[in-house]
Motif scaffolding. Structure first.
Motif, PDB file in Angstrom:
ATOM      1  N   MET A 130      67.258  10.017 108.101  1.00  0.00           N
ATOM      2  CA  MET A 130      67.790   9.106 109.074  1.00  0.00           C
ATOM      3  C   MET A 130      67.812  10.224 110.138  1.00  0.00           C
ATOM      4  SD  MET A 130      71.986   8.425 109.361  1.00  0.00           S
ATOM      5  CE  MET A 130      71.723   7.029 108.431  1.00  0.00           C
ATOM      6  N   GLU A 131      67.647  12.080 109.872  1.00  0.00           N
ATOM      7  CA  GLU A 131      68.061  12.857 110.420  1.00  0.00           C
ATOM      8  C   GLU A 131      66.075  13.215 110.737  1.00  0.00           C
ATOM      9  OE1 GLU A 131      70.276  16.648 108.539  1.00  0.00           O
ATOM     10  OE2 GLU A 131      69.191  15.248 107.077  1.00  0.00           O
ATOM     11  N   TYR A 139      70.805   9.854 102.872  1.00  0.00           N
ATOM     12  CA  TYR A 139      71.447  10.405 103.609  1.00  0.00           C
ATOM     13  C   TYR A 139      72.524  10.486 102.710  1.00  0.00           C
ATOM     14  CZ  TYR A 139      75.459  11.833 106.975  1.00  0.00           C
ATOM     15  OH  TYR A 139      76.153  12.324 107.393  1.00  0.00           O
ATOM     16  N   HIS A 156      71.642  12.649  99.959  1.00  0.00           N
ATOM     17  CA  HIS A 156      71.733  14.622 100.577  1.00  0.00           C
ATOM     18  C   HIS A 156      71.975  14.834 100.454  1.00  0.00           C
ATOM     19  CE1 HIS A 156      69.728  17.314 103.218  1.00  0.00           C
ATOM     20  NE2 HIS A 156      70.557  17.679 103.724  1.00  0.00           N
ATOM     21  N   ASN A 157      73.686  14.530 100.934  1.00  0.00           N
ATOM     22  CA  ASN A 157      74.644  15.011 101.044  1.00  0.00           C
ATOM     23  C   ASN A 157      76.071  14.707 100.166  1.00  0.00           C
ATOM     24  OD1 ASN A 157      74.616  16.264 104.045  1.00  0.00           O
ATOM     25  ND2 ASN A 157      74.174  14.012 104.375  1.00  0.00           N
ATOM     26  N   THR A 196      66.672  15.029 105.511  1.00  0.00           N
ATOM     27  CA  THR A 196      66.981  12.937 105.037  1.00  0.00           C
ATOM     28  C   THR A 196      66.542  12.096 106.348  1.00  0.00           C
ATOM     29  OG1 THR A 196      68.360  12.475 106.918  1.00  0.00           O
ATOM     30  CG2 THR A 196      69.883  13.475 104.709  1.00  0.00           C
TER      31      THR A 196
END
Length: 274
Positions: free
Chosen positions: A181-182, A25, A28-29, A179
């Motif tokens: 998490m997503e 995460y 990715h960001n 991600t």
């Protein structure tokens, strides 16, 4: 429907799995500092070229969010040369961000020229026509932010385009564009929906079963009353006034309609409609 936590408290979780989810995460960001701190505190191994990749994507992302779309396009072409050529929709969205910035800066003549040179060619494709009309309509308003297309000027719209660009760059580099998490949240949402639909279907089947049984019971009761009416008319032709017999038997049928069985049916019908 929420599951009682006691049902899964015994499930063992690997710390490395959690760390990988969090790290994916952050990477990715493009949270570079957070990635470095997280890796240092957990003792994880930082992915190769991770920092350099994040820095490049972060610059592109910020350019798009800040409305500097032409710079975002330039940096994207350096990092992924053929990306925008293949992804026409993303290219259009980035060009439209620059058009919006020109409109907001009251550079209407420049905005019109830019639209004619850069955006008009997209009008040959049907799916871009309505978008083009919305963007061009901004020129008709002295205060575009108060127009029906005000959302095209919003930070949310720029954020949406920037997110799409970031995902496209990741995918171009053969990296996950979502991600972990997503994906977990998406999968959890789908599972919850499936469970809810399954429970609703089961409840509906049970309700329909009860409704059918009640309908059959009511039908038998009414059929019995009608049968009795026929027998009365057949056996008492001379003794009973047919009109009185019919009225009497119809009254019995009406009374049967107030039978608790039908009341149950009415209640079930009301619940289903609600």
């Amino acid at each position: 429907m929420d599951v009682d936590p006691r049902h899964y408290n015994h499930v063992a979780i690997n710390d490395n799995d959690i760390h990988n989810i969090v790290l994916s995460y952050l990477v990715h960001n493009c949270y570079k500092e957070s990635v470095e701190s997280f890796v240092a505190s957990t003792g994880m191994k930082q992915p190769a070229d991770c920092v350099e990749d994040m820095e490049k994507r972060k610059r592109i992302f910020h350019c798009a969010v800040e409305g500097n779309a032409l710079k975002a396009i330039e940096l994207t072409e350096q990092l992924a040369p053929d990306l925008l050529e293949k992804n026409k929709e993303l290219h259009f969205d980035l060009l439209s961000l620059h058009f919006v910035e020109l409109v907001c800066s009251k550079k209407c003549t420049e905005a019109l020229e830019f639209a004619q040179n850069q955006l008009t060619p997209f009008g040959k494709v049907e799916k871009y026509v309505s978008k083009l009309e919305d963007f061009m309509a901004l020129l008709a308003y002295e205060e575009p932010e108060k127009s029906p297309m005000f959302h095209l000027l919003s930070l949310d719209y720029r954020q949406q385009v920037a997110d799409s660009l970031n995902r496209a760059v990741l995918e171009h580099s053969n990296l996950p564009n979502y991600t972990a998490m997503e994906r977990l949240i998406q999968q959890t949402t789908v599972v919850r929906q499936c469970i809810s639909e399954e429970n609703a279907k089961k409840l509906m089947d049970e309700t329909l079963g009860v409704s059918l049984a009640v309908l059959i019971s009511c039908s038998l009761a009414i059929s019995s009353s009608l049968g009795q009416l026929v027998l009365i008319l057949a056996s008492n032709r001379s003794q009973v006034n047919p009109r009185d017999a019919i009225l009497s038997q119809l009254m019995k049928i009406i009374l049967k309609l107030e039978d608790p069985t039908l009341v149950t049916l009415r209640r079930i019908t009301f619940i289903e409609r609600a």
